[in-house]
Design an enzyme around this catalytic site. Sequence first.
Site, PDB file in Angstrom:
ATOM      1  N   LYS A  81      12.737  -5.955 -26.088  1.00 27.07           N
ATOM      2  CA  LYS A  81      12.812  -4.500 -26.234  1.00 27.07           C
ATOM      3  C   LYS A  81      14.265  -4.082 -26.427  1.00 27.07           C
ATOM      4  CE  LYS A  81      11.423  -0.211 -23.894  1.00 27.07           C
ATOM      5  NZ  LYS A  81      10.741   0.358 -22.713  1.00 27.07           N
ATOM      6  N   SER A 156       7.863   3.966 -24.084  1.00 27.84           N
ATOM      7  CA  SER A 156       8.926   3.575 -24.989  1.00 27.84           C
ATOM      8  C   SER A 156       8.814   2.135 -25.477  1.00 27.84           C
ATOM      9  CB  SER A 156      10.281   3.774 -24.289  1.00 27.84           C
ATOM     10  OG  SER A 156      10.391   2.959 -23.138  1.00 27.84           O
ATOM     11  N   SER A 180       6.172   3.809 -19.809  1.00 33.18           N
ATOM     12  CA  SER A 180       6.589   3.109 -21.024  1.00 33.18           C
ATOM     13  C   SER A 180       5.936   1.750 -21.220  1.00 33.18           C
ATOM     14  CB  SER A 180       8.109   2.942 -21.032  1.00 33.18           C
ATOM     15  OG  SER A 180       8.743   4.195 -21.138  1.00 33.18           O
TER      16      SER A 180
END
Length: 460
Positions: A81, A156, A180
């Site tokens: 990520k 996210s 997220s």
Amino acid sequence: MPELCRLGATELAALLAKGAVSSREIVTAFLDHIDRVNPAHNAIVSLRERSDILAEADAADGRLRAKGPDGLLHGLPIAIKDLAPTKGLRTTFGSPIHADFVPDADSLTVARIRAAGAIVIGKTNTPEFGLGSHTYNPVFGTTRNAYDPGLSAGGSSGGAAVALALRMLPVADGGDMGGSLRNPAGYNNVYGMRPSQGRVPNAGSEDLFYSQLATDGPMARSVADLAGLLAIQAGPDARAPLSLQDPFRWEPGTRARPGRIAWLGDLGCHLAMEAGVLDVCEWALARLAAAGCAAEPVLPKFDWERLWSAFVVLRQFSIAGKHGPLFDDPATRGLLKPEMQWEIESGRRLSADALYAAARTRTDWYLECLRLFEDFDALALPSAQLFAFDADWHWPREIAGRPMDSYHRWMEVVAPGTLSGCPVISLPAGFDGAGRSMGLQLIGRPGDDAGLLGLAELHE
């Protein structure tokens, strides 16, 4: 789709250990698949040169022959990520401020993933600084839903969820402050787990004695892979003083015993819900009931507006402290998206009394959870309050005719899980008539990540 890409990390590791396939073959299959699929979805960014990746795969094959696997992820591709620093690989945080930033060290969890033998091939896309549960930013653009590129991937960890769903990765890492790991898992029909607070140490934080909202965690297409990556990420570290000291252990096949689940639904109509969300989640609960875990509607006696206010206050305090210098610098303030500027400005207006009240509210909610866990094995909520929405929106302005008063109010359903500090898993719940997927959050007892994984395996 290459057959190798259909397999998860646990299955691929078994094939590698038997010598039935090489790391080079696995990595090549995934890279070829990424080339075909990623352009339409924009999940993986900062992809490294193929020759460099394959050289690492050859080295992994050599180590395997010489001394056996480094760990579960030996010779397997992973993309990290884009909020986690990766040594020698561009890490943008989704911000033009850091568009060319190349860290000189890995984050703690990335270092652990590399030590387990993984080959980092690139990054997964994220919103700017991870703010908002919709993955778009001015550096790489928008990540699009795995099932419909016209819809949001969530966020996210949206890039990670889409890459998993489309079989571009066997397993993926992520992080979670406000859903997220849960919202994008639900929107893309995969598993996402927010571990118990402190289970995965946050050694790179600037506020080591306060970092109790955000945590790294795993995403996967199976419970075994979810637990496998968590075992790599988890474990105490002296640089993270709030990390849990007990070791994490879980073995596939340790399904939870039949038990009881408290179905919190829409919190007694407090949460706006798009039509169909509760139906899909109740369908998933019915499957769990058939396996012996009955769900019962429960409405805890709690002031939900007070809980949301505490979440907002604690979040603003953390964001303002971490990113305030970018707001103060005239050269970078204009490069921050409006939502970030609002968080910083609001955080700086907070009083000590407001912070204390928010912390007290969080404590009261935790105590209420303990009361509920006297009678129930898990608490259940939808992973989102609406199905995946138009990918070109910045955020949903209303749900079921009810206006949203902030860019993240539409994700209020994740706040109880975050503020509890308990482990939370988003299970794939199912699809609505339009083919949009939804997840079901299960909140487990404090520190009982293994027990929650057992319940998820029962569902699986």
